[in-house]
Scaffold this active site. Structure first.
Site, PDB file in Angstrom:
ATOM      1  N   LYS A  80      -1.253  -5.554   6.891  1.00 32.97           N
ATOM      2  CA  LYS A  80      -0.646  -4.791   5.803  1.00 32.97           C
ATOM      3  C   LYS A  80      -0.410  -5.643   4.555  1.00 32.97           C
ATOM      4  O   LYS A  80      -0.541  -5.146   3.446  1.00 32.97           O
ATOM      5  CB  LYS A  80       0.662  -4.152   6.265  1.00 32.97           C
ATOM      6  CG  LYS A  80       1.721  -5.170   6.454  1.00 32.97           C
ATOM      7  CD  LYS A  80       3.091  -4.631   6.666  1.00 32.97           C
ATOM      8  CE  LYS A  80       3.948  -5.845   6.839  1.00 32.97           C
ATOM      9  NZ  LYS A  80       5.279  -5.803   6.459  1.00 32.97           N
ATOM     10  N   THR A  81      -0.086  -6.909   4.747  1.00 32.28           N
ATOM     11  CA  THR A  81       0.115  -7.762   3.574  1.00 32.28           C
ATOM     12  C   THR A  81      -1.200  -7.890   2.808  1.00 32.28           C
ATOM     13  O   THR A  81      -1.240  -7.864   1.586  1.00 32.28           O
ATOM     14  CB  THR A  81       0.601  -9.157   3.991  1.00 32.28           C
ATOM     15  OG1 THR A  81       1.606  -9.001   4.975  1.00 32.28           O
ATOM     16  CG2 THR A  81       1.156  -9.912   2.815  1.00 32.28           C
ATOM     17  N   ASP A 123       7.184  -2.418   0.460  1.00 34.37           N
ATOM     18  CA  ASP A 123       6.840  -3.000   1.755  1.00 34.37           C
ATOM     19  C   ASP A 123       7.975  -2.728   2.751  1.00 34.37           C
ATOM     20  O   ASP A 123       9.113  -2.502   2.338  1.00 34.37           O
ATOM     21  CB  ASP A 123       6.646  -4.510   1.567  1.00 34.37           C
ATOM     22  CG  ASP A 123       5.959  -5.144   2.765  1.00 34.37           C
ATOM     23  OD1 ASP A 123       5.460  -4.394   3.628  1.00 34.37           O
ATOM     24  OD2 ASP A 123       5.931  -6.384   2.828  1.00 34.37           O
ATOM     25  N   GLU A 124       7.696  -2.766   4.018  1.00 37.84           N
ATOM     26  CA  GLU A 124       8.721  -2.573   5.058  1.00 37.84           C
ATOM     27  C   GLU A 124       9.539  -1.309   4.815  1.00 37.84           C
ATOM     28  O   GLU A 124      10.771  -1.325   4.864  1.00 37.84           O
ATOM     29  CB  GLU A 124       9.671  -3.783   5.117  1.00 37.84           C
ATOM     30  CG  GLU A 124       8.988  -5.127   5.290  1.00 37.84           C
ATOM     31  CD  GLU A 124       8.578  -5.429   6.721  1.00 37.84           C
ATOM     32  OE1 GLU A 124       8.587  -4.517   7.578  1.00 37.84           O
ATOM     33  OE2 GLU A 124       8.221  -6.585   6.981  1.00 37.84           O
ATOM     34  N   GLN A 129       8.689  -0.459  14.164  1.00 39.48           N
ATOM     35  CA  GLN A 129       9.340  -1.751  13.939  1.00 39.48           C
ATOM     36  C   GLN A 129      10.652  -1.603  13.174  1.00 39.48           C
ATOM     37  O   GLN A 129      11.139  -2.564  12.571  1.00 39.48           O
ATOM     38  CB  GLN A 129       8.403  -2.696  13.180  1.00 39.48           C
ATOM     39  CG  GLN A 129       7.212  -3.132  14.007  1.00 39.48           C
ATOM     40  CD  GLN A 129       6.399  -4.215  13.320  1.00 39.48           C
ATOM     41  OE1 GLN A 129       6.873  -5.328  13.120  1.00 39.48           O
ATOM     42  NE2 GLN A 129       5.178  -3.885  12.950  1.00 39.48           N
ATOM     43  N   ARG A 159       4.633 -10.260  18.682  1.00 39.59           N
ATOM     44  CA  ARG A 159       4.596 -11.554  17.982  1.00 39.59           C
ATOM     45  C   ARG A 159       3.573 -12.481  18.613  1.00 39.59           C
ATOM     46  O   ARG A 159       3.129 -13.439  17.996  1.00 39.59           O
ATOM     47  CB  ARG A 159       5.967 -12.266  18.019  1.00 39.59           C
ATOM     48  CG  ARG A 159       7.137 -11.583  17.342  1.00 39.59           C
ATOM     49  CD  ARG A 159       6.833 -11.119  15.966  1.00 39.59           C
ATOM     50  NE  ARG A 159       6.432  -9.722  15.986  1.00 39.59           N
ATOM     51  CZ  ARG A 159       5.840  -9.093  14.980  1.00 39.59           C
ATOM     52  NH1 ARG A 159       5.580  -9.732  13.874  1.00 39.59           N
ATOM     53  NH2 ARG A 159       5.478  -7.817  15.080  1.00 39.59           N
TER      54      ARG A 159
END
Length: 727
Positions: free
Chosen positions: A29-30, A218-219, A249, A596
């Site tokens: 996504k970044t 973002d987020e 998340q 992770r």
DNA sequence: TACGTTAGGATTTTT
DNA sequence: TCCTAACGTA
């Protein structure tokens, strides 16, 4: 770098209207965000100043800036890439006067807020009332502001907690008034006041609505109600709103994030395009299978299934230990083994639900000489010594900053205690002036000789600190305050490792001030105005150790190998979550933790655990039960086994991973230990030492009769007794 | 005022 | 169990 996949490409190129990108963990996504900015500027001739990109942390904003700079040649200084809070500060500094503040308003951080509330609670005589703890009230106020409801605070508080109904309204009013009197805003006010600004001041709203043609967030799953409304208004001009997030998340509800924002995006922005990024470029398929298995048990979610092309690793391991000591030791030993095989320490992480679990882990890592770094706890700018030094700077810049003055008036110790402070504060209140002013005119205003002397001494010190302050840079001022205040001397004389660390931190602060001084238009005021928003100066510098952190802190990071410790009911999910029926958020946290890992994942549970001083049998986390057996490599005991403070038996310590995992290469010093037998010498906290006379029963209910030298014969359940084996 | 003792409490955390 | 905050004493 890999080519964008079809979905990613679509996300980059869908530039008009509302777009929701549901970006699973590790789905790039970044990359999409940066490529999209590049596409707008390079491909669509959008001017940088027309773009607004919002993140949650300074670190994320910084990273995005750097990555965009790498792909865009245009001048990026005009582009707003910042956190919500920094964005709001920027808008508020411009329009502060239309809200009844001045442009140089102060920002109260958590600590300042607590101090203020403490003062108010004390004044109202609620100090001993347990219902009104400062931390609780602070959280309640924060939640209230984040939720942005139509209720007033008294109603809001009463709904949540009747015990607080009597005084909630008054506390809130006092708090609000006091802040306003100080020309100050707390963190939540920054958002809330900006919302008020945009809602009520047409000029400001129109200006920003016309300025920002493209808005990106973002987020998005972490936004609260106020942040949602801010975005809604800001995008009201052009309607080009692009949000990236992952409902799976969302793990910050406890601090105001509202998952409804992402779930209802299509309702909030009708006609929105929804793009799912489900290909994961990070983890092995076997790890994602585990993650999917767990998260599919959640009801309230958009629905996504992550997949991966990577499939060359080993099955994730589920290890059941007999005690937390064995759990920690297993991890330490396995890390050592992986390190010998060539995995770098820095590529491994141990994650846990609560900080307290780190202690035993640390102990065992040290025993096995594994280098590690612990993250979490207090951040750099929250440290006492840093806040103290900032307080000195604050009173230099603003002599009327009483709250800051009170912080350091007796640090280092100057024999100005409660009584004297009280007298000074009363004189200040009475004369309608600041405490520093009172000290300056001590002889005229005060009668107590000793007090006058102290006040004069302090003021003289203060004057020396301020001498031609205008001509000095921030780091020079800091160095001088550090010296003159006696803070430096105090730390030097302490001669403890803690003081040593504090001195290093202050050196780091001076260093950052030095960096700031290099900027154009650097000023003391500028430095202080921004400092409340800066937090991650102690960013992750990899000095190459194993990373220990909470699962929350791990969001957004990735590691080759991940150990999840403490996967026991009541720890993960937490007891609180079980009681309050908040399992879904815990499950999302589990999803975050699992994803992770890139190549290797270990999940650990212990049949017996000592927490808060109580040793109790422990049941494995329900999340482990949700995973198909076929996906895991299960190692360790299935049945609860008795264990006191030490790992149960010598045979267990040799090959904890009996299925072929980690045998021990290095000789490691061990404390005496062994199983309970007749004749074993044991020690009990209250009964002292004694000898085991007999043992009966099995498993959890194994009972021993111990003949204590002083207390006599006692019957003890070995599972609960917390006996230390001496011989 | 400073220091030692004791009682209570104990998630997760950014700005 | 361990840490902090609050209390009482020298």
């Amino acid at each position: 770098m890999y080519q964008l996949n079809e979905r990613q490409k679509q996300a980059v190129e869908t530039i008009s209207g509302a777009v929701l990108v549901l970006a699973g963990a590790g789905s790039g996504k970044t990359r999409v965000l940066t490529e999209r900015v590049a596409y707008l500027i390079n491909g669509k001739n959008v001017a940088p100043w027309q773009i607004l990109a919002i993140t949650f942390t300074n670190k994320a904003a910084q990273e995005m800036k750097e990555r965009i700079a790498g792909v865009v040649s245009a001048d990026m200084r005009d582009m707003w890439i910042s956190t919500f809070h920094a964005m709001c500060v920027r808008m508020l500094r411009r329009y502060a006067d239309s809200l009844g503040y001045t442009k140089n308003f102060l920002i109260y951080d958590t600590d300042d807020t607590l101090r203020l509330l403490k003062k108010i609670l004390e004044r109202m005589g609620l100090k001993e009332n347990k219902s009104y703890s400062d931390r609780y009230i602070k959280n309640l106020i924060s939640k209230y502001k984040n939720d942005n409801t139509t209720l007033d605070f008294a109603q809001y508080a009463e709904e949540r907690n009747p015990f607080v109904a009597d005084h909630a309204g008054e506390i809130f009013d006092e708090y609000t008034q006091e802040l306003h009197k100080q020309n100050a805003m707390d963190f939540d006010d920054l958002l809330l006041n900006t919302l008020t600004l945009l809602e009520t001041v047409d000029e400001a709203r129109i200006y920003y609505q016309n300025k920002f043609h493209y808005i990106m967030v973002d987020e998005y799953q972490d936004t609260n109600m106020v942040q949602y409304k801010l975005i809604k208004i800001l995008s009201g001009g052009y309607g080009n709103i692009f949000v990236v997030g992952d409902d799976d998340q969302s793990i910050y509800a406890f601090r105001g994030a509202n998952i409804r924002n992402i779930l209802e995006f299509e309702k909030d922005f009708p006609g929105a395009a929804v793009i799912r990024l489900e290909q994961n470029y990070r983890s092995d398929k076997k790890i994602l299978d585990v993650a999917n298995c767990v998260i599919k048990n959640n009801e309230g979610r958009k629905g996504k299934t992550l997949w991966s092309n990577i499939d060359d690793g080993e099955k994730p391991v589920l290890y059941t230990a007999g005690s937390e000591y064995e759990e920690a030791e297993t991890i330490a030993r396995e890390i050592q083994r992986l390190s010998d095989e060539g995995t770098r320490y820095a590529d491994m992480a141990i994650l846990y639900r609560i900080h307290t679990l780190s202690r035993i882990l640390e102990e065992k890592l040290r025993l096995y000489a594994v280098p590690y770094r612990i993250y979490g706890g207090i951040s750099f700018y929250e440290r006492k010594e840093i806040k103290d030094m900032i307080a000195y700077l604050n009173i230099i810049a603003n002599p009327a900053a009483d709250l800051q003055l009170l912080r350091i008036i007796n640090t280092p110790k100057r024999a100005i205690g409660m009584a004297k402070i009280d007298a000074l504060a009363r004189a200040a209140e009475y004369g309608g002036m600041s405490i520093l002013e009172v000290m300056q005119k001590a002889e005229a205003l005060l009668s107590d000789k000793a007090l006058i002397k102290k006040a004069k001494e302090f003021y003289e010190m203060y004057e020396r600190m301020c001498e031609n302050a205008e001509e000095l840079t921030v780091h020079e001022l800091l160095e001088r305050a550090y010296e003159i205040s006696g803070y430096k001397k105090m730390l030097e004389e302490e001669q403890t490792p803690e003081a040593e660390a504090r001195m290093e931190n202050i050196a780091e602060l001076i260093n950052s001030a030095y960096t700031y001084d290099e900027e154009e238009e650097a000023s003391l005021e500028g430095f202080l105005q921004n400092i409340a928003l800066i937090t991650d100066l102690d960013s992750m510098d990899d000095k190459g150790g194993v990373t220990l952190m909470t699962m929350h802190a791990a969001k957004g990071l990735e590691f080759d190998t991940v150990f999840i410790a403490g996967m026991d009911e009541a720890i993960f999910p937490s007891q609180r979550a079980i009681d309050e029926d908040n399992i879904e958020e815990e499950r999302r946290l589990c999803y975050v933790a699992v994803t992770r890992a890139k190549r290797k994942l270990y999940m650990l549970h212990s049949n017996m655990r000592t927490l808060y001083g109580r040793t109790q049998p422990s049941v494995r986390s329900r999340f482990l039960d949700e995973i198909d057996d076929s996906l895991l490599n299960e190692i360790g005991k299935k049945k609860p086994v008795i264990s006191a403070k030490q790992p149960a038996s010598a045979s267990e310590r040799k090959g904890l991973f009996s299925g072929g995992f980690g045998f021990q290469k290095k000789a490691v010093p061990q404390k005496v230990s062994g199983d309970y037998k007749i004749g074993t010498i044991v020690e009990h906290k209250t009964f002292g030492r004694g000898k085991v006379k007999s043992i009966a029963g099995e498993g959890d209910s194994r009972v021993a009769v111990v003949d204590f030298y002083e207390a006599g014969e006692k019957k003890m359940f070995l599972a609960f007794a917390s006996l230390k084996i001496l011989k």
